[in-house]
Design a protein around this motif. Structure first.
Motif, mmCIF file in Angstrom:
data_model
loop_
_atom_site.group_PDB
_atom_site.id
_atom_site.type_symbol
_atom_site.label_atom_id
_atom_site.label_comp_id
_atom_site.label_asym_id
_atom_site.label_seq_id
_atom_site.Cartn_x
_atom_site.Cartn_y
_atom_site.Cartn_z
ATOM 1 N N CYS A 219 0.867 -1.175 0.000
ATOM 2 C CA CYS A 219 0.000 0.000 0.000
ATOM 3 C C CYS A 219 0.908 1.231 0.000
ATOM 4 O O CYS A 219 2.121 1.114 0.186
ATOM 5 N N GLY B 291 0.528 3.545 2.263
ATOM 6 C CA GLY B 291 0.383 4.042 3.635
ATOM 7 C C GLY B 291 -0.467 3.029 4.377
ATOM 8 O O GLY B 291 -0.811 1.988 3.810
ATOM 9 N N LYS B 292 -0.802 3.312 5.627
ATOM 10 C CA LYS B 292 -1.624 2.360 6.384
ATOM 11 C C LYS B 292 -2.834 3.062 6.964
ATOM 12 O O LYS B 292 -2.709 4.042 7.707
ATOM 13 N N CYS B 293 -4.028 2.600 6.627
ATOM 14 C CA CYS B 293 -5.257 3.175 7.183
ATOM 15 C C CYS B 293 -5.411 2.638 8.613
ATOM 16 O O CYS B 293 -5.220 1.439 8.842
ATOM 17 N N TYR C 208 -7.769 1.769 10.522
ATOM 18 C CA TYR C 208 -8.760 0.733 10.837
ATOM 19 C C TYR C 208 -8.427 -0.607 10.177
ATOM 20 O O TYR C 208 -9.098 -1.605 10.388
ATOM 21 N N CYS C 209 -7.372 -0.650 9.351
ATOM 22 C CA CYS C 209 -7.134 -1.808 8.480
ATOM 23 C C CYS C 209 -6.321 -2.901 9.173
ATOM 24 O O CYS C 209 -5.238 -2.642 9.698
ATOM 25 N N SER D 204 -0.343 -5.668 4.910
ATOM 26 C CA SER D 204 0.279 -4.901 3.819
ATOM 27 C C SER D 204 1.508 -4.201 4.366
ATOM 28 O O SER D 204 1.640 -3.972 5.571
ATOM 29 N N GLY E 211 -5.592 -7.150 -1.931
ATOM 30 C CA GLY E 211 -4.428 -6.722 -1.164
ATOM 31 C C GLY E 211 -4.838 -6.087 0.142
ATOM 32 O O GLY E 211 -5.911 -6.380 0.656
ATOM 33 N N GLY E 212 -4.021 -5.154 0.594
ATOM 34 C CA GLY E 212 -3.105 -4.319 -0.144
ATOM 35 C C GLY E 212 -3.802 -3.509 -1.251
ATOM 36 O O GLY E 212 -5.017 -3.464 -1.367
ATOM 37 N N THR E 213 -2.975 -2.888 -2.024
ATOM 38 C CA THR E 213 -3.452 -2.082 -3.142
ATOM 39 C C THR E 213 -2.684 -2.510 -4.394
ATOM 40 O O THR E 213 -1.581 -1.987 -4.657
ATOM 41 N N ASN F 206 -7.252 1.477 -5.567
ATOM 42 C CA ASN F 206 -7.615 2.618 -4.724
ATOM 43 C C ASN F 206 -7.525 3.896 -5.529
ATOM 44 O O ASN F 206 -6.576 4.078 -6.301
ATOM 45 N N ARG G 188 -7.558 7.949 4.972
ATOM 46 C CA ARG G 188 -7.367 7.650 3.548
ATOM 47 C C ARG G 188 -6.491 8.719 2.907
ATOM 48 O O ARG G 188 -6.455 9.861 3.355
ATOM 49 N N ARG G 189 -5.831 8.345 1.844
ATOM 50 C CA ARG G 189 -4.884 9.257 1.205
ATOM 51 C C ARG G 189 -5.417 9.784 -0.122
ATOM 52 O O ARG G 189 -4.696 10.338 -0.911
HETATM 53 S S1 SF4 Z 1 -5.355 -2.497 2.289
HETATM 54 FE FE1 SF4 Z 1 -6.791 -0.809 1.888
HETATM 55 S S2 SF4 Z 1 -7.624 -0.330 3.901
HETATM 56 FE FE2 SF4 Z 1 -5.734 -1.514 4.243
HETATM 57 S S3 SF4 Z 1 -4.085 0.011 4.477
HETATM 58 FE FE3 SF4 Z 1 -4.158 -0.565 2.320
HETATM 59 S S4 SF4 Z 1 -5.506 0.995 1.389
HETATM 60 FE FE4 SF4 Z 1 -5.862 1.065 3.587
#
Ligand code: SF4
Length: 374
Positions: A21, A23-25, A27-28, A32, A66-68, A101, A138-139
């Motif tokens: 990803c 970055g890291k959200c 709540y996730c 990743s 994923g991930g992204t 994303n 979110r970014r």
């Molecule tokens: S997988 Fe999705 S929700 Fe989780 S950190 Fe990456 S972008 Fe954010």
């Protein structure tokens, strides 16, 4: 290619977990790590080895999650898609989804996906409100979502879905309603609505404990989910699974097959597989995954052998969450007794041998699951 006698027992679905990803959200809880070209190259090299070492199979659906996945460059995405194409019989694949994303791609990457045979994009929109997007860590911006949808269409994808998060603390009902209306106005054929949850492995519970974030309120979440059902239902979407809505013909086949307990194989760190009574999950550790495969070994993983009763309980639980429900055989006495008890509480209903959740049951789906587990 797999031999024809092996194909009959092969998995229906192929899943690849791309562990990157930008970055890291907070709540996730999905596994990743930060994208870098060097890590991506090592991952793709290891993935190639894992795909080659797997038993023969012919997938009917492919899901790259994923991930992204779209943080990968065009060249890396083409490499990834080439690996998948080398392992499936493309004529048999009915649906190929890639998660994306907003903001984490460009048109050239979408063109690579379209060219490779990807048929469906699942976009992590989450909200059409800038403040909510920032609260969620979110970014991307609302304008990124609109651009992303325009790009998806320009690349020729007719099938795409938007993920939305319901019940973010402090969000007025009108703001949530506006998000739902925007998703409809953009003409997304598929919308997933997930309530914000506080996952143990995520940062959110620590933020709540420190007082820098608010905990979600169950009552607000139920009311947000009910508004989603009303708004999307009125716009012609069918709630075909507890968290998923689709215009007719746009249900996600890959996920439907997983919910109905069909077999699937997963590749990449943290990817899960399910075949017969066997279930295994690769360790959520990119370095260990790459090191094991580079040494010609199986990546570290947890394996589990289900009892037939547990497998059936899971099938019933996931089946109940779908609009089709689950068909019970008259000789399944133990689960039928449990279902009859839940029917007395108004949580499930049955019709001609098919059982499904009631509206009340959908609100208390976790309770229903616990009651049905073997
Ligand atoms: S997988 Fe999705 S929700 Fe989780 S950190 Fe990456 S972008 Fe954010």
């Amino acid at each position: 290619m797999p031999r024809s006698d092996q194909v009959e027992n092969g998995p229906r679905g192929l899943y690849v977990h791309v562990p990157f990803c930008d970055g890291k959200c907070p709540y996730c809880a999905f596994y990743s790590t930060l994208y870098s070209p060097d890590r991506a190259a090592r991952f793709l090299d290891a993935l190639e080895r894992e795909l080659k070492s797997a038993p023969a199979f012919e997938a009917e659906t492919v899901y790259i999650g994923g991930g992204t996945p779209t943080v990968l460059s065009e060249r890396e995405l083409a490499w990834l898609c080439g690996l998948v194409r080398g392992r499936v019989c493309t004529e048999r694949v009915q649906e190929w989804t890639c998660e994306a994303n907003p903001g984490a791609w460009n048109l050239a990457r979408l063109a690579v996906l379209a060219e490779a045979g990807v048929t469906r994009i699942s976009l992590g929109a989450q909200s059409f409100d800038e403040v909510v997007l920032r609260t969620l860590g979110r970014r991307h911006t609302v304008s990124d979502i609109r651009t992303a949808v325009a790009d998806i269409r320009a690349a020729g994808f007719m099938n795409f879905g938007l993920d939305l998060i319901a019940g973010v603390p402090g969000v007025p009902r009108t703001t949530w309603h506006e998000t739902l209306r925007e998703a409809v106005a953009l003409g997304a054929p598929h919308v997933s609505v997930y309530a914000l949850t506080v996952e143990e492995n995520a940062r959110l519970p620590r933020d709540i404990a420190r007082g820098t974030a608010r905990a979600p309120c169950e009552q607000d979440q139920l009311s947000a989910l009910a508004l989603a059902e009303d708004t999307l239902g009125a716009a012609g979407y069918r709630r075909y699974e507890i968290s998923n809505y689709a215009q007719p013909g746009f249900e996600c086949r890959h996920n439907l097959a997983c919910w109905h307990g069909e077999r699937y194989l997963g590749f990449g760190p943290a990817a899960a597989s399910h075949r017969g009574l066997d279930r295994w999950t690769n360790a959520p550790d990119l370095a260990a995954y790459c090191a094991a495969l580079a040494a010609g070994k199986t990546p570290p993983r947890e394996t589990e052998r289900l009892t037939p009763a547990l497998k059936r309980s899971e099938q019933i639980i996931f089946g109940l969450r779908t609009a089709e429900g689950v068909v019970m055989r008259p000789d399944e006495r133990v689960p039928l007794r449990r279902l009859a008890r839940l029917r007395e509480d108004g949580l499930v209903a049955d019709e001609a041998g098919r059982w499904f959740l009631t509206a009340r049951g959908r609100r208390l789906a976790d309770y229903v699951a616990v009651e049905l587990l073997d």
